[in-house]
Design a protein around this motif. Structure first.
Motif, PDB file in Angstrom:
ATOM      1  N   GLY A   1      29.751 -80.103 -44.634  1.00  0.00           N
ATOM      2  CA  GLY A   1      28.683 -79.177 -44.228  1.00  0.00           C
ATOM      3  C   GLY A   1      29.205 -77.786 -43.924  1.00  0.00           C
ATOM      4  N   GLY A   2      30.522 -77.604 -43.969  1.00  0.00           N
ATOM      5  CA  GLY A   2      31.078 -76.270 -43.704  1.00  0.00           C
ATOM      6  C   GLY A   2      32.144 -76.336 -42.628  1.00  0.00           C
ATOM      7  N   MET A   3      33.384 -75.964 -42.984  1.00  0.00           N
ATOM      8  CA  MET A   3      34.503 -76.024 -42.034  1.00  0.00           C
ATOM      9  C   MET A   3      34.772 -74.678 -41.372  1.00  0.00           C
ATOM     10  N   GLY A   4      34.056 -73.655 -41.822  1.00  0.00           N
ATOM     11  CA  GLY A   4      34.240 -72.338 -41.224  1.00  0.00           C
ATOM     12  C   GLY A   4      33.460 -71.310 -42.015  1.00  0.00           C
ATOM     13  N   ALA A   5      33.340 -70.137 -41.448  1.00  0.00           N
ATOM     14  CA  ALA A   5      32.627 -69.061 -42.151  1.00  0.00           C
ATOM     15  C   ALA A   5      33.032 -67.736 -41.545  1.00  0.00           C
TER      16      ALA A   5
ATOM     17  N   CYS B   1      25.278 -68.994 -40.059  1.00  0.00           N
ATOM     18  CA  CYS B   1      24.360 -68.500 -39.039  1.00  0.00           C
ATOM     19  C   CYS B   1      25.112 -68.109 -37.761  1.00  0.00           C
ATOM     20  N   GLN B   2      26.057 -68.990 -37.344  1.00  0.00           N
ATOM     21  CA  GLN B   2      26.785 -68.712 -36.111  1.00  0.00           C
ATOM     22  C   GLN B   2      27.569 -67.398 -36.257  1.00  0.00           C
ATOM     23  N   ALA B   3      28.185 -67.204 -37.450  1.00  0.00           N
ATOM     24  CA  ALA B   3      28.974 -65.986 -37.667  1.00  0.00           C
ATOM     25  C   ALA B   3      28.063 -64.754 -37.632  1.00  0.00           C
ATOM     26  N   ILE B   4      26.933 -64.816 -38.313  1.00  0.00           N
ATOM     27  CA  ILE B   4      26.034 -63.656 -38.384  1.00  0.00           C
ATOM     28  C   ILE B   4      25.423 -63.347 -37.008  1.00  0.00           C
TER      29      ILE B   4
END
Ligand code: AMP
Ligand code: GLY
Length: 359
Positions: free
Chosen positions: A181-185, A246-249
């Motif tokens: 589902g995504g390890m980072g962004a 989303c968390q990064a933005i």
């Protein structure tokens, strides 16, 4: 008048949305019950694709979420292909099911929680995968290039676009390691002037396509794009904010998130980069170990920690899912700080990518 806001959903993305909303001058308080809300913001795709946005809108509650018709952009990849073809938006070409041109990409048509897509390199891999996924599926050409995620907000009339982000889907640096589902962004992604111009053009096409098709919802559209053949090609649409993009933005935003959604304010950002690192549990994505006690390091308030899969019992934290924590930081080299922080977390079966960087 300040609003009672319900953020629908329970992962790290939704925690980050709650965090941003609770700081807004437009929010009176957060509520858990959608029926008690003046405004519902939808996090995950499932309730959106099930038509819950339409349901609550009919009850007169304002919703931020794509309606059922347009949710097919995510829930039916073939609907998305037709939408793109009708509006001149570039994407990978469909291949005949029996095509033997490799590599090629097999995609299940419906929602598969990220498990319905695989790049296959030979007939054996293809057969194995097509036997595992639900029908119908289709085959498309393999595109090679670098990917970005662009999240946009359609306010019923026009698109408001957030800066490009990049997520790291693979479990580790091995190209054949499983999709997660995504390890980072991180965001923003530095683009050349030409890439930015082509991106602006693509986003205008998307906006016009939504208007021409009579879209009237207020909600998020996520474009997964790849840069290839000197242009952006769409790999996928999602009808929600990406997790962990989303968390990064949201941590990168320097102004009021609800004002962007409700008052037509343009997003402004902090300086440097914003990054997010996932702490997962061994066995993720297929069979994560749960129940480890988690102890977070003291004294570093510059790292924001969102709970993705955490259970609290007697004031202690325990891992309770595949993706456990989402660590966020804004700075010049945020992944360095996030990695240091991740190393200090006590959790028996923690795993995280320590090779992620901004590129
Ligand atoms: P999707 O869920 O459609 O975004 O696919 C998940 C991931 O598979 C993407 O982020 C890409 O890395 C890869 N992918 C999907 N479609 C293609 C394609 N046509 N060519 C190359 N890689 C692809
Ligand atoms: N990070 C990709 C997604 O949310 O689907």
């Amino acid at each position: 008048m300040p609003l009672k806001v319900c953020v629908y959903g329970s992962g790290a993305r939704e925690e980050a949305i709650r965090d941003a909303v609770s700081k807004s001058k437009l929010c009176e308080n957060l509520v858990e019950d959608p029926e008690a809300a003046d405004l519902i913001i939808f996090g995950p795709e499932q309730p959106i694709c099930d038509g819950l946005v339409d349901h609550y809108c009919q009850k007169g509650i304002k919703c931020i979420g794509v309606d059922k018709k347009f949710s097919q952009l995510e829930s039916s990849k073939l609907f998305a292909k037709k939408f793109m073809a009708n509006h001149g938006i570039k994407c990978a070409k469909l291949l005949p099911l029996e095509s033997e041109i490799f590599p090629q990409v097999v995609k299940a048509d419906g929602l598969c929680k990220g498990k319905g897509v695989k790049v296959v390199y030979n007939s054996k891999e293809k057969d194995e995968f097509t036997r595992k996924i639900p029908a119908p599926y289709f085959i498309e050409e393999y595109l090679d290039g670098s990917e970005i995620s662009v999240m946009s907000y359609f306010n019923g009339q026009k698109l408001v676009n957030f800066c490009p982000a990049r997520d790291f889907k693979r479990l580790n640096s091995d190209k054949k390691s499983p999709n997660t589902g995504g390890m980072g962004a991180y965001c923003p992604v530095d683009l050349s002037e030409y890439q930015q111009n082509r991106l602006d053009l693509y986003l205008k096409l998307l906006e016009q396509a939504l208007i021409d098709e009579g879209a009237s919802f207020t909600g998020f559209i996520y474009s997964g794009l790849i840069w290839t053949r000197d242009d952006w090609y769409v790999l996928e649409y999602n009808v929600r904010l990406g997790d962990p993009e989303c968390q990064a933005i949201l941590n990168y935003l320097d102004n009021d998130f609800l004002s962007i959604l409700l008052e037509d304010v343009i997003p402004r950002y902090k300086k440097g980069y914003s990054a997010c690192l996932t702490i997962a549990s061994e066995g993720y994505p297929d069979n994560p170990i749960k129940g480890d006690e988690i102890i977070l390091p003291d004294g570093d308030n510059s790292v924001k920690v969102y709970f993705a899969g955490v259970k609290t019992e007697n004031d202690k934290l325990y891992s309770n899912g595949g993706r456990v924590l989402s660590l966020c930081k804004v700075g010049e080299e945020p992944f360095v700080d996030l990695k240091n922080y991740a190393e200090k977390i006590i959790m028996k079966h923690k795993i995280f990518r320590n090779d992620i960087t901004i590129f």
